[in-house]
Structures are given as C-alpha cells and as structure tokens.
Design an enzyme around this catalytic site. Structure first.
Site, mmCIF file in Angstrom:
data_model
loop_
_atom_site.group_PDB
_atom_site.id
_atom_site.type_symbol
_atom_site.label_atom_id
_atom_site.label_comp_id
_atom_site.label_asym_id
_atom_site.label_seq_id
_atom_site.Cartn_x
_atom_site.Cartn_y
_atom_site.Cartn_z
ATOM 1 N N GLU A 241 0.840 -1.204 0.000
ATOM 2 C CA GLU A 241 0.000 0.000 0.000
ATOM 3 C C GLU A 241 0.870 1.247 0.000
ATOM 4 O O GLU A 241 0.573 2.230 -0.678
ATOM 5 C CB GLU A 241 -0.952 -0.032 1.199
ATOM 6 C CG GLU A 241 -1.929 -1.203 1.097
ATOM 7 C CD GLU A 241 -3.114 -1.139 2.017
ATOM 8 O OE1 GLU A 241 -3.135 -0.301 2.939
ATOM 9 O OE2 GLU A 241 -4.050 -1.950 1.818
ATOM 10 N N GLU A 242 1.950 1.208 0.781
ATOM 11 C CA GLU A 242 2.848 2.373 0.844
ATOM 12 C C GLU A 242 3.368 2.728 -0.553
ATOM 13 O O GLU A 242 3.447 3.893 -0.924
ATOM 14 C CB GLU A 242 4.021 2.037 1.783
ATOM 15 C CG GLU A 242 5.157 3.046 1.717
ATOM 16 C CD GLU A 242 6.203 2.864 2.830
ATOM 17 O OE1 GLU A 242 5.954 2.089 3.765
ATOM 18 O OE2 GLU A 242 7.246 3.508 2.747
ATOM 19 N N ARG A 243 3.674 1.708 -1.335
ATOM 20 C CA ARG A 243 4.282 1.962 -2.653
ATOM 21 C C ARG A 243 3.260 2.495 -3.656
ATOM 22 O O ARG A 243 3.554 3.401 -4.432
ATOM 23 C CB ARG A 243 4.985 0.690 -3.145
ATOM 24 C CG ARG A 243 6.246 0.499 -2.360
ATOM 25 C CD ARG A 243 6.899 -0.832 -2.453
ATOM 26 N NE ARG A 243 7.999 -0.873 -1.479
ATOM 27 C CZ ARG A 243 8.609 -1.965 -1.055
ATOM 28 N NH1 ARG A 243 8.239 -3.146 -1.511
ATOM 29 N NH2 ARG A 243 9.579 -1.891 -0.169
ATOM 30 N N GLY A 246 2.634 6.085 -2.610
ATOM 31 C CA GLY A 246 3.745 6.967 -2.998
ATOM 32 C C GLY A 246 3.706 7.309 -4.476
ATOM 33 O O GLY A 246 3.928 8.464 -4.863
#
Ligand SMILES: Cc1cc2nc3c(=O)[nH]c(=O)nc-3n(C[C@H](O)[C@H](O)[C@H](O)COP(=O)(O)OP(=O)(O)OC[C@H]3O[C@@H](n4cnc5c(N)ncnc54)[C@H](O)[C@@H]3O)c2cc1C
Length: 383
Positions: A241-243, A246
């Site tokens: 999810e972070e990627r 981002g």
C-alpha cells in the site's frame, strides 16, 4: 480505475484542504524544518480523511483502496513533499497492519485516535545498519513477565520527534530472519525511548525525520499486532500500500512542474523568441507529460486490480520505480528550462528537485523495486 461521483467529491475536499490549510503555511514549515502534525492531523481527522479505508468500528469510512489513491493524488497539490509524506505515513504506512491484524482492544486504544487525528503515528522499520535489507534489523523485543522489553534503535523515522506511537518492527526470537519478527505498538512517551537527533536533510524539510533509541523499553505484550513471528510478512503487505500510495502522490507534483515550466518558458524570452518556442523545449515538455500520463495509467491499473482482490506486488513495485525515476527526470529537465531561476531555493521546481529525490530511496530503493520485479518475472538469479 473508474472515478465515481464519490471519488470526485473526495478529490475536491482534499484539494480544498490543501489550498486552505496547507499551502498558505508550507514556506513557513519548510523554513522551520517541521510542521505541526497534531494540529494538521486533527483538522484532517475532523474531515474523516485519516481513515478512508479503515474499519467503521474505529471511526474509519470502510472504503476500498481506490479512495486512498485518490486522496494521495489530490495531496500532491501541496507545494512541498514533506507534509503529504507524513500524512501518508499516518494513513497508509504505519496503520494498515494494525487495522487488519490488531486485536479489538489494541485498535480501540491506538487506531481510533490515529483516525480521529488525536494521535500522530510513525513507522519504525529502518535502522542504522539495515534499510533495504529489512530482514537484517537488530532491534530486539524480549519477553519478560507480561511485557516485551525493547532494545536497539530506528533511523530516518518520519514524524519521529512528534509521534505518539510507533508501529515498530523488532526481532522477537532467534532463528530465520523472515520468521522471527513482530510488529509492536510502542508509545513514544514510554521510559527508555529517546529521540537521539532530528536529521538535517536536503529536502522534505517540513517533515521531521528522527533517530530513535530504545533502552530497556517495556511495553505490555498485548501491544503485539497480530501474531508473533509474522511481522516481516505484515510489513511486506504494508509496503504494497505504501508503494501504491507513494506513486499516486507523485503525479500532481509532476503535472504542476510541467505546467509551471510551460508558463515560465512562454514568458521568458531569449534570442528574440519565447524559450518554449524552441522545438527541443516544447517536445521535451510534451514527452514528460506523456510519461506522467503513462505512470497515472499504471497506478490506476494497479489500484483497480488491488481493489479487485489481486496481489499487485509487481505492479505496485513498477509504479514506485517509475514514479521515482520520472520525478527525477521531470524535476531535472524542468529545472533546466528555468535557467538561473531554477537554481534558486524558493523556486517550485527546485523544491521538487530536492523533495522528489527521496522517491527513489524511501519505502524501498529503485534497486529493491527492481529486485522484486525481477523475482516476480522469474529472472533473479538464485542465491
Ligand atoms: C526522508 C526519509 C524518510 C524516511 N522515513 C522512514 C520511516 O518513516 N520509517 C522507516 O522505517 N524508514 C524510513 N526511511 C528509510 C528508508 O526507507 C531507507 O532509507 C531505504 O529503505 C533505503 O535504506 P538505506 O538508506 O539503508 O539504504 P541501503 O540499504 O544502505 O542501500 C544503499 C544503496 O545501495 C544500493 N543497494 C541496496 N541494495 C541493493 C541491491 N540489492 N542491489 C543493488 N543495489 C542495492 C542502492 O542504490 C541503495 O540506494 C526514510 C528515509 C528518508 C531519507
């Protein structure tokens, strides 16, 4: 990804927030090297923007991940990278594992205030001796009575000087480095937690980044997120999810850089004509905008598949890689067309040049993304 009326409404709400509550203060926060996260997050929490995808039982909106992606993209209108990054840490980097795997008691105590904007959260994975190689972290959490006792430390922790708690990855046993780790909620006011230093950086200046030390830090064992030994796996899921977040967050900043460069190159005259009237200039800007649209399509495709329940590790890694590379290219090429103005500190493109450099490093470097992509393509040589 098909944008519905609800997505459009969310987009407008976030854009208004950026325009009224963030952009007027960005220069001051950049100068100060920190932004008031508690104050800003409370306002976001009041608007329901810190828990879009989180369970309703803890104050979230229970929406699918496409809403997070829409918010990430709209936050890209902020005139710096640091504040959106800290918001992303709160919503999509430090809290997904707790929301998904945490006990009801833990979620009521730590997730609910994070969603309400009453608490600021940080995520502690990287350490002085381990960044890309997450499995090599050295921080330990040893069981003693009803507690875990943590020793070690974390480096480059976003919001680390003002966070209320950390989602901390620690080794809870000996043995295989992929099976000996756990995620633990560590309140930052606990005895033995110290902020060793605030790091001075080349960009992302409105976001505070800290080195944190743990010296016999006692937290109750009920602060364990999910199952012991599954922390590495939970963190890898959290990274997915972070990627995506981002990559989505990068898009608007790139659009703005191209648009403002067009305006400047149109108004700036050299050798009797506007700078933009040189074919190399307008062709380059057209090419960059094409690349941005290609990245947008990749982000939306990965999001649609993720929402549909597919594993998008490969596409999310590709989106993160492309976002990092493209941010560097757009910032560098646009800055060139501003000439000397591009080299000044206050110039919007020079800020993108500094802030955007992190996109190829934070949350997994370009090389780590390439390693994941190669592995999933079946072309990574076996160790
Ligand atoms: C501003 C900022 C904010 C951050 N926020 C957080 C946070 O909130 N929480 C957190 O846990 N971490 C955070 N980080 C840390 C970040 O995730 C790490 O810096 C990143 O994962 C890279 O780790 P490293 O710096 O140790 O680089 P290293 O692992 O030391 O790698 C250095 C370089 O070696 C090369 N390299 C490494 N592995 C390979 C390979 N397999 N193949 C080829 N080349 C390779 C790459 O070029 C890489 O850039 C932040 C970092 C910064 C700068």
């Amino acid at each position: 990804m098909q944008l519905t009326q609800e997505h459009e409404e969310l987009k407008r709400t976030v854009e208004r927030f950026v325009e009224n509550e963030l952009n007027p203060h960005v220069d001051e926060w950049e100068e100060a090297g920190i932004f008031p996260a508690h104050e800003v997050f409370k306002k976001l929490g009041d608007l329901g923007l810190l828990g879009l995808t989180k369970p309703e039982a803890y104050g979230g909106a229970g929406l699918d991940y496409s809403y997070s992606v829409v918010m990430a993209e709209a936050l890209g209108n902020t005139r710096c990278g640091g504040v959106p990054m800290a918001i992303g840490v709160q919503t999509d980097m430090a809290t997904p594992a707790l929301a998904r795997f945490g006990s009801d008691e833990l979620r009521a105590e730590f997730l609910a205030p994070a969603i309400a904007g009453d608490q600021v959260v940080c995520v502690g994975v990287s350490e002085p001796g381990a960044g890309s190689d997450v499995a090599a972290i050295r921080t330990t959490a040893r069981k003693d009575g009803g507690d875990y006792v943590l020793n070690g430390g974390k480096l480059w922790i976003t919001s680390g000087t003002q966070a209320d708690w950390m989602c901390c990855l620690a080794n809870t046993s000996e043995g295989s480095p992929h099976k000996n780790k756990s995620l633990i909620v560590v309140p930052m006011k606990t005895r033995g937690v110290t902020v060793e230093r605030k790091l001075r950086k080349i960009g992302m200046n409105s976001s505070d980044t800290a080195q944190i030390h743990f010296d016999d830090v006692r937290v109750p064992q009920r602060h364990l997120i999910g199952q012991e030994g599954l922390g590495f796996m939970y963190q890898m899921l959290q990274f997915q999810e972070e990627r995506l977040w981002g990559a989505a967050n990068a898009l608007k900043g790139l659009d703005i850089a191209v648009r403002e460069t067009i305006d400047y190159a149109r108004s700036r005259k050299a050798f009797g004509k506007a700078v933009i009237d040189n074919q190399v200039v307008h062709f380059t800007l057209a090419e960059l905008q094409t690349e941005i649209e290609a990245l947008r399509a990749l982000v939306y495709r990965a999001t649609a598949l993720y929402v549909g329940g597919q594993d998008v590790t490969q596409l999310a890694s590709m989106a993160k890689l492309k976002a990092g590379r493209l941010t560097r290219e757009v910032a560098d090429k646009c800055l060139q067309y501003w000439g000397g103005m591009g080299f000044t500190w206050e110039n919007p493109v020079s800020r993108l040049y500094r802030d955007g450099r992190l996109a190829s490093i934070g949350g997994g470097t370009d090389e780590v993304m390439l390693g994941i992509i190669c592995k999933l393509m079946g072309i990574l040589p076996r160790a």
